[in-house]
Design a protein around this motif. Structure first.
Motif, PDB file in Angstrom:
ATOM      1  N   ARG A 105      40.476   6.608  63.772  1.00  0.00           N
ATOM      2  CA  ARG A 105      40.303   7.599  64.847  1.00  0.00           C
ATOM      3  C   ARG A 105      41.583   7.693  65.642  1.00  0.00           C
ATOM      4  N   ARG A 106      42.230   8.860  65.576  1.00  0.00           N
ATOM      5  CA  ARG A 106      43.535   9.035  66.222  1.00  0.00           C
ATOM      6  C   ARG A 106      43.397   9.619  67.617  1.00  0.00           C
ATOM      7  N   THR A 107      42.431  10.502  67.827  1.00  0.00           N
ATOM      8  CA  THR A 107      42.274  11.159  69.128  1.00  0.00           C
ATOM      9  C   THR A 107      40.788  11.301  69.460  1.00  0.00           C
ATOM     10  N   ILE A 108      40.512  11.381  70.763  1.00  0.00           N
ATOM     11  CA  ILE A 108      39.190  11.761  71.271  1.00  0.00           C
ATOM     12  C   ILE A 108      39.460  12.825  72.317  1.00  0.00           C
ATOM     13  N   GLY A 109      39.103  14.094  72.011  1.00  0.00           N
ATOM     14  CA  GLY A 109      39.618  15.194  72.829  1.00  0.00           C
ATOM     15  C   GLY A 109      41.140  15.106  72.784  1.00  0.00           C
ATOM     16  N   PRO A 110      41.817  15.309  73.929  1.00  0.00           N
ATOM     17  CA  PRO A 110      43.281  15.195  73.927  1.00  0.00           C
ATOM     18  C   PRO A 110      43.768  13.760  74.115  1.00  0.00           C
ATOM     19  N   TRP A 111      42.848  12.813  74.276  1.00  0.00           N
ATOM     20  CA  TRP A 111      43.244  11.422  74.520  1.00  0.00           C
ATOM     21  C   TRP A 111      43.767  10.813  73.221  1.00  0.00           C
ATOM     22  N   CYS A 112      44.969  10.272  73.249  1.00  0.00           N
ATOM     23  CA  CYS A 112      45.576   9.762  72.010  1.00  0.00           C
ATOM     24  C   CYS A 112      45.970   8.302  72.105  1.00  0.00           C
ATOM     25  N   PHE A 113      45.693   7.672  73.238  1.00  0.00           N
ATOM     26  CA  PHE A 113      46.101   6.269  73.423  1.00  0.00           C
ATOM     27  C   PHE A 113      45.221   5.682  74.510  1.00  0.00           C
ATOM     28  N   LEU A 114      44.727   4.461  74.269  1.00  0.00           N
ATOM     29  CA  LEU A 114      43.916   3.760  75.274  1.00  0.00           C
ATOM     30  C   LEU A 114      44.129   2.266  75.122  1.00  0.00           C
ATOM     31  N   ASP A 115      44.772   1.680  76.099  1.00  0.00           N
ATOM     32  CA  ASP A 115      44.941   0.225  76.186  1.00  0.00           C
ATOM     33  C   ASP A 115      44.096  -0.310  77.331  1.00  0.00           C
ATOM     34  N   HIS A 116      43.329  -1.361  77.056  1.00  0.00           N
ATOM     35  CA  HIS A 116      42.587  -2.084  78.087  1.00  0.00           C
ATOM     36  C   HIS A 116      43.297  -3.423  78.270  1.00  0.00           C
ATOM     37  N   PHE A 117      43.835  -3.661  79.465  1.00  0.00           N
ATOM     38  CA  PHE A 117      44.556  -4.914  79.710  1.00  0.00           C
ATOM     39  C   PHE A 117      43.825  -5.762  80.741  1.00  0.00           C
ATOM     40  N   GLY A 118      43.828  -7.065  80.501  1.00  0.00           N
ATOM     41  CA  GLY A 118      43.193  -8.008  81.413  1.00  0.00           C
ATOM     42  C   GLY A 118      41.676  -8.048  81.223  1.00  0.00           C
ATOM     43  N   PRO A 119      40.945  -8.714  82.156  1.00  0.00           N
ATOM     44  CA  PRO A 119      41.482  -9.322  83.373  1.00  0.00           C
ATOM     45  C   PRO A 119      42.377 -10.523  83.053  1.00  0.00           C
ATOM     46  N   ALA A 120      43.575 -10.515  83.668  1.00  0.00           N
ATOM     47  CA  ALA A 120      44.554 -11.569  83.437  1.00  0.00           C
ATOM     48  C   ALA A 120      44.959 -12.155  84.788  1.00  0.00           C
ATOM     49  N   THR A 121      45.098 -13.465  84.857  1.00  0.00           N
ATOM     50  CA  THR A 121      45.622 -14.077  86.073  1.00  0.00           C
ATOM     51  C   THR A 121      47.142 -14.018  86.001  1.00  0.00           C
ATOM     52  N   ILE A 122      47.759 -13.659  87.116  1.00  0.00           N
ATOM     53  CA  ILE A 122      49.186 -13.380  87.158  1.00  0.00           C
ATOM     54  C   ILE A 122      49.844 -14.361  88.124  1.00  0.00           C
ATOM     55  N   PRO A 123      50.286 -15.513  87.637  1.00  0.00           N
ATOM     56  CA  PRO A 123      50.935 -16.460  88.548  1.00  0.00           C
ATOM     57  C   PRO A 123      52.311 -15.970  88.996  1.00  0.00           C
ATOM     58  N   ASP A 124      53.005 -15.222  88.109  1.00  0.00           N
ATOM     59  CA  ASP A 124      54.356 -14.740  88.395  1.00  0.00           C
ATOM     60  C   ASP A 124      54.409 -13.276  87.981  1.00  0.00           C
ATOM     61  N   LEU A 135      49.720  16.583  75.242  1.00  0.00           N
ATOM     62  CA  LEU A 135      49.852  17.935  75.797  1.00  0.00           C
ATOM     63  C   LEU A 135      49.735  18.945  74.663  1.00  0.00           C
ATOM     64  N   PRO A 136      49.031  20.067  74.907  1.00  0.00           N
ATOM     65  CA  PRO A 136      49.051  21.130  73.898  1.00  0.00           C
ATOM     66  C   PRO A 136      50.497  21.589  73.676  1.00  0.00           C
ATOM     67  N   GLU A 137      50.772  22.105  72.497  1.00  0.00           N
ATOM     68  CA  GLU A 137      52.159  22.481  72.176  1.00  0.00           C
ATOM     69  C   GLU A 137      52.732  23.439  73.221  1.00  0.00           C
ATOM     70  N   ALA A 138      51.887  24.359  73.705  1.00  0.00           N
ATOM     71  CA  ALA A 138      52.360  25.357  74.681  1.00  0.00           C
ATOM     72  C   ALA A 138      52.843  24.717  75.975  1.00  0.00           C
ATOM     73  N   ASP A 139      52.363  23.499  76.281  1.00  0.00           N
ATOM     74  CA  ASP A 139      52.748  22.820  77.524  1.00  0.00           C
ATOM     75  C   ASP A 139      53.632  21.600  77.274  1.00  0.00           C
ATOM     76  N   SER A 140      53.989  21.367  76.012  1.00  0.00           N
ATOM     77  CA  SER A 140      54.655  20.104  75.691  1.00  0.00           C
ATOM     78  C   SER A 140      56.094  20.060  76.198  1.00  0.00           C
ATOM     79  N   ALA A 141      56.702  21.214  76.458  1.00  0.00           N
ATOM     80  CA  ALA A 141      58.099  21.228  76.907  1.00  0.00           C
ATOM     81  C   ALA A 141      58.224  21.598  78.378  1.00  0.00           C
ATOM     82  N   ARG A 142      57.097  21.490  79.122  1.00  0.00           N
ATOM     83  CA  ARG A 142      57.144  21.882  80.520  1.00  0.00           C
ATOM     84  C   ARG A 142      57.930  20.855  81.352  1.00  0.00           C
TER      85      ARG A 142
END
Ligand code: MN
Length: 302
Positions: free
Chosen positions: A34-53, A128-135
């Motif tokens: 599955r490459r896309t869902i609607g126009p969504w092409c990337f989804l990263d879920h990060f954490g929950p992570a403890t951040i000491p630094d 972005l749709p091609e028509a808006d990709s160079a905006r």
């Protein structure tokens, strides 16, 4: 592994990866199946992570984008965004950062020096749709978003439209992005636009979605035609729902670029390597620009 659940609802395994100096992420898009869902092409879920630094949190040096919008949403912690337009913005839980790359932009994302111990969020890209990709490139921060309740589900509309509401974030195709915070155990329903295909991930808690357990680390896909999302919980849960009209344009996603051809992507890669003014410059980040991967000319449009 893919499970077909009937009515063409599918459950996919996300892929684990590392961003920056060691932040573990679960990548729900793109997946091989599955490459896309609607126009969504990337989804990263990060954490929950403890951040000491700070450098063990979000620490992503200058890098370019074309052809897409980046959407950042946190439930814990802070991320400092800087870009080549001169934007400098700390994002906090419940706020939206949305950056439109248009023809070219570069940015950095880092855990600021003053930060919470916990970092938890998602980053998504919208093609972005091609028509808006160079905006013209642009950046928006929205702390005030439409929020309402559907029974015990507290809904925040991050992007797009739903239930007669519209997010103030500028988007360029029919779509939706929502956080669903289920406040207590029970059976719940959230209205969907049946013209849209949808994807759901769990960020916190356990939920049975559309009759199927949706643990953290899975992506559920629902094709167009569903006007309700049934959710059952034995406690509280937090879900991210994305959707949109199926994206009909052929796109190529390579590194941080969305394009229509290998030539377009290769050109952007070369321009980034040569510090072309197309991508401007980000000031204030204590680190070097990120180099692109080697170009392997085997990537075909999907
Ligand atoms: Mn980025």
């Amino acid at each position: 592994m893919t499970q077909d659940l009937g009515q063409s609802i599918s459950l996919y395994d996300t892929r684990e990866g590392v961003v920056g100096a060691g932040l573990v992420i679960r990548r729900a898009l793109p997946l091989r199946e599955r490459r896309t869902i609607g126009p969504w092409c990337f989804l990263d879920h990060f954490g929950p992570a403890t951040i000491p630094d700070p450098r063990e949190g979000m620490w992503v040096g200058p890098h370019p984008h074309i052809g897409l919008q980046t959407v950042t949403w946190l439930t814990d912690g802070e991320v400092l965004h800087r870009d080549s337009l001169g934007s400098e913005q700390i994002i906090r839980p419940g706020q939206l950062n949305i950056m439109t790359s248009g023809s070219g932009i570069s940015h950095t994302e880092e855990t600021p020096p003053e930060h919470s111990s916990l970092l938890h969020g998602v980053q998504l890209w919208v093609a972005l749709p091609e028509a808006d990709s160079a905006r013209e490139p642009g950046f928006e921060h929205h702390a005030d978003l439409p929020r309402w309740r559907s029974g015990d589900v507290h809904i925040t509309l991050i992007t797009g439209q739903a239930a007669g509401e519209r997010s103030p974030a500028r988007v360029y195709s029919p779509m939706v992005g929502m956080e669903l915070l289920v406040g207590r155990a029970g059976a719940h329903r959230v209205a969907l636009d049946p013209r849209f295909e949808h994807g759901v991930i769990a960020m916190e808690g356990e939920a049975v979605v559309a009759g199927q357990a949706l643990p953290i680390g899975k992506l559920m896909y629902l094709p167009p035609g569903h006007d309700q999302l049934p959710i059952e919980t034995s406690s509280t849960a937090r879900l991210i729902l994305i959707g949109g009209e199926p994206f009909r344009e052929q796109i190529m996603l390579w590194w941080n670029f969305v394009g229509r051809s290998a030539e377009e992507i290769m050109k952007a890669r070369e321009q980034w390597l040569k510090a072309d003014p197309r991508f401007g410059a980000v000031h204030g980040f204590d680190g070097d620009p990120l180099p692109p991967p080697e170009w392997v000319p085997l990537v075909a449009p999907r």
